[in-house]
Design a protein around this motif. Structure first.
Motif, PDB file in Angstrom:
ATOM      1  N   PRO A 190      21.217  31.549  41.813  1.00  0.00           N
ATOM      2  CA  PRO A 190      22.536  32.125  41.513  1.00  0.00           C
ATOM      3  C   PRO A 190      22.430  33.530  40.921  1.00  0.00           C
ATOM      4  O   PRO A 190      23.275  34.382  41.173  1.00  0.00           O
ATOM      5  N   GLU A 230      32.608  38.929  32.902  1.00  0.00           N
ATOM      6  CA  GLU A 230      31.399  38.581  32.156  1.00  0.00           C
ATOM      7  C   GLU A 230      30.669  37.510  32.938  1.00  0.00           C
ATOM      8  O   GLU A 230      31.043  36.347  32.869  1.00  0.00           O
ATOM      9  N   PRO A 231      29.643  37.894  33.713  1.00  0.00           N
ATOM     10  CA  PRO A 231      28.970  36.893  34.516  1.00  0.00           C
ATOM     11  C   PRO A 231      28.146  35.923  33.664  1.00  0.00           C
ATOM     12  O   PRO A 231      27.631  36.309  32.613  1.00  0.00           O
ATOM     13  N   PHE A 232      28.068  34.694  34.145  1.00  0.00           N
ATOM     14  CA  PHE A 232      27.217  33.653  33.567  1.00  0.00           C
ATOM     15  C   PHE A 232      27.499  33.364  32.095  1.00  0.00           C
ATOM     16  O   PHE A 232      26.591  33.259  31.281  1.00  0.00           O
ATOM     17  N   THR A 233      28.793  33.273  31.755  1.00  0.00           N
ATOM     18  CA  THR A 233      29.137  32.749  30.444  1.00  0.00           C
ATOM     19  C   THR A 233      29.098  31.226  30.535  1.00  0.00           C
ATOM     20  O   THR A 233      28.971  30.662  31.613  1.00  0.00           O
ATOM     21  N   GLY A 234      29.226  30.573  29.390  1.00  0.00           N
ATOM     22  CA  GLY A 234      29.171  29.115  29.390  1.00  0.00           C
ATOM     23  C   GLY A 234      30.448  28.499  29.937  1.00  0.00           C
ATOM     24  O   GLY A 234      31.550  29.029  29.728  1.00  0.00           O
ATOM     25  N   ALA A 235      30.312  27.391  30.663  1.00  0.00           N
ATOM     26  CA  ALA A 235      31.489  26.700  31.199  1.00  0.00           C
ATOM     27  C   ALA A 235      32.374  26.198  30.058  1.00  0.00           C
ATOM     28  O   ALA A 235      33.601  26.164  30.190  1.00  0.00           O
ATOM     29  N   ASP A 236      31.750  25.841  28.922  1.00  0.00           N
ATOM     30  CA  ASP A 236      32.534  25.369  27.789  1.00  0.00           C
ATOM     31  C   ASP A 236      33.500  26.448  27.289  1.00  0.00           C
ATOM     32  O   ASP A 236      34.662  26.175  26.991  1.00  0.00           O
ATOM     33  N   LEU A 243      25.772  35.720  42.155  1.00  0.00           N
ATOM     34  CA  LEU A 243      26.977  34.897  42.277  1.00  0.00           C
ATOM     35  C   LEU A 243      27.936  35.078  41.090  1.00  0.00           C
ATOM     36  O   LEU A 243      29.044  34.568  41.117  1.00  0.00           O
ATOM     37  N   GLY A 244      27.494  35.790  40.067  1.00  0.00           N
ATOM     38  CA  GLY A 244      28.382  36.016  38.938  1.00  0.00           C
ATOM     39  C   GLY A 244      29.062  37.380  38.993  1.00  0.00           C
ATOM     40  O   GLY A 244      29.802  37.753  38.091  1.00  0.00           O
ATOM     41  N   HIS A 287      31.492  38.604  40.646  1.00  0.00           N
ATOM     42  CA  HIS A 287      32.956  38.694  40.721  1.00  0.00           C
ATOM     43  C   HIS A 287      33.608  38.525  39.359  1.00  0.00           C
ATOM     44  O   HIS A 287      34.807  38.672  39.223  1.00  0.00           O
ATOM     45  N   LYS A 288      32.813  38.217  38.347  1.00  0.00           N
ATOM     46  CA  LYS A 288      33.400  37.978  37.038  1.00  0.00           C
ATOM     47  C   LYS A 288      33.224  39.191  36.137  1.00  0.00           C
ATOM     48  O   LYS A 288      32.282  39.959  36.287  1.00  0.00           O
ATOM     49  N   GLU A 344      34.619  28.907  29.110  1.00  0.00           N
ATOM     50  CA  GLU A 344      35.630  29.117  30.140  1.00  0.00           C
ATOM     51  C   GLU A 344      36.751  28.086  30.029  1.00  0.00           C
ATOM     52  O   GLU A 344      37.917  28.379  30.294  1.00  0.00           O
ATOM     53  N   ALA A 404      17.875  27.328  39.567  1.00  0.00           N
ATOM     54  CA  ALA A 404      18.372  28.079  38.418  1.00  0.00           C
ATOM     55  C   ALA A 404      18.369  29.580  38.688  1.00  0.00           C
ATOM     56  O   ALA A 404      19.262  30.308  38.238  1.00  0.00           O
TER      57      ALA A 404
END
Lengths: 236, 124
Positions: free
Chosen positions: B22, B33-39, B27-28, B30-31, B41, B19
């Motif tokens: 990352p 908003e890093p580490f938003t929920g996959a749902d 690893l977030g 490049h985004k 997205e 956990a």
């Protein structure tokens, strides 16, 4: 894997509802039968439901730079068979849909199908096949939980791809897109879920040997006398 | 620490590492908003594929803020953790009770007659 409220077109929402309903009804029957014939299993049933409650509330960072959560359905499916998990998973999804605006009532059928039907069955099937091939218990439990978790997210990807095919590349293009969001993110989480399920199963083999033997997880007569001689020896 | 406890701790450590890594490795980054929920997205992806799609139903109740939402999520986890802890605590207590009763019942038998056993179990 929660498809948000209103995010499936009505026809799809209804179809997944129709697909899930028989599994949930069958599950309620299986659950009532289990509780009636083995009232002492109620506690472990509660613990299995609780495991799903905890795991599906934990949103964990993943390699894709987004967060997702495990499902926790593998444990109950291995212990009590998938039909029972259809009910416990549905309860969890209802809680989240009603109180957290996470998932939804219109998408409940689709979410139940992925998390409470396909996940438990795929996980249990994997566990069963591995056990049949004489793979050690904990390895089988790990892969059972891993598959239950990952297959849930694969089904969600398929559900969304069917509902929203890509204008250029069609259903397959959309599947790649949703699969990239869900399935890849889920890989390390499925490993985590497998490890946590192994942990709980290890604790159960230490604390609830009788129950696990009755459920067919442990072989009968394997260990019980050992503990007795040990305590007698220690006190003598 | 017993071998069992060591293995259990190791399992928890690996889960924690999976956990945290990352986040540590960024690893977030490049985004936007890093580490938003996959749902969430997935919702964005839906609007990308079909910009005209309007959700046709909205939740009956929506937590008024992120704080309330996280409180409810914690509540969910707390209920689950509470039930699990109750289960394992109860099992442990029962097992200890059984072991004690067993020890009380068997120990005097090896030394002397059944009278002593009765006295010992009555004592417990």
């Amino acid at each position: 894997m929660h498809i948000a409220e209103g995010y499936l077109p009505p026809v799809h929402a209804a179809a997944w509802g129709v697909a899930s309903a028989p599994f949930v009804v069958h599950g309620v029957r299986a659950l009532t039968r289990e509780v009636r014939s083995n009232p002492e299993s109620t506690l472990l049933l509660g613990a299995s439901g609780a495991f799903t409650f905890v795991l599906s509330a934990l949103k964990i960072p993943s390699v894709t730079g987004s967060c997702s959560h495990p499902t926790g359905t593998g444990l109950g499916a291995i212990l009590f068979r998938p039909p029972v998990m259809a009910v416990l998973g549905t309860i969890t999804l209802l809680f989240q849909a009603l109180l957290l605006a996470h998932g939804g009532l219109t998408t409940l059928g689709a979410n139940v199908f992925s998390m409470a039907v396909v996940g438990p069955w795929a996980g249990y099937g994997t566990y069963w096949l591995l056990r049949r091939s004489s793979v050690p218990l904990m390895v089988s439990v790990f892969f059972g939980a891993f598959v239950a978790d990952l297959s849930t997210y694969c089904v969600t990807s398929v559900q969304l791809a069917l509902a929203f095919p890509d204008p250029g590349s069609g259903v397959l293009g959309a599947l790649a897109k949703f699969g990239g969001i869900f399935a890849v993110t889920q890989l390390p989480l499925a490993v985590s879920e497998g490890l946590l399920t192994v942990l709980v199963m290890r604790l159960l083999t230490q604390s609830s040997k009788g129950e696990l033997t009755r459920l067919g997880i442990l072989l009968p007569g394997a260990r019980k006398p050992g503990t007795e001689t040990k305590t007698a020896g220690a006190s003598a | 620490m017993s071998r069992n406890a060591k293995i259990n701790t190791l399992l928890l450590l690996v889960v924690a590492a999976l956990a945290v890594l990352p986040l540590l490795l960024g690893l977030g980054d490049h985004k936007e908003e890093p580490f938003t929920g996959a749902d969430a997205e997935a919702e964005t992806a839906i609007t990308e594929i079909d910009p005209d799609y309007e959700p046709w139903f909205s939740p009956l109740y929506e937590p008024p803020s992120g704080e309330v939402e996280s409180a409810l999520f914690s509540l969910q986890a707390a209920i689950g953790a509470g039930v699990l802890a109750y289960y394992f605590g109860l099992r442990r207590g029962r097992r200890q009770g059984e072991e004690r009763a067993l020890a009380a019942a068997t120990a005097p038998v090896t030394t002397d007659a059944a009278k002593v056993t009765r006295a010992a179990t009555g004592d417990e």
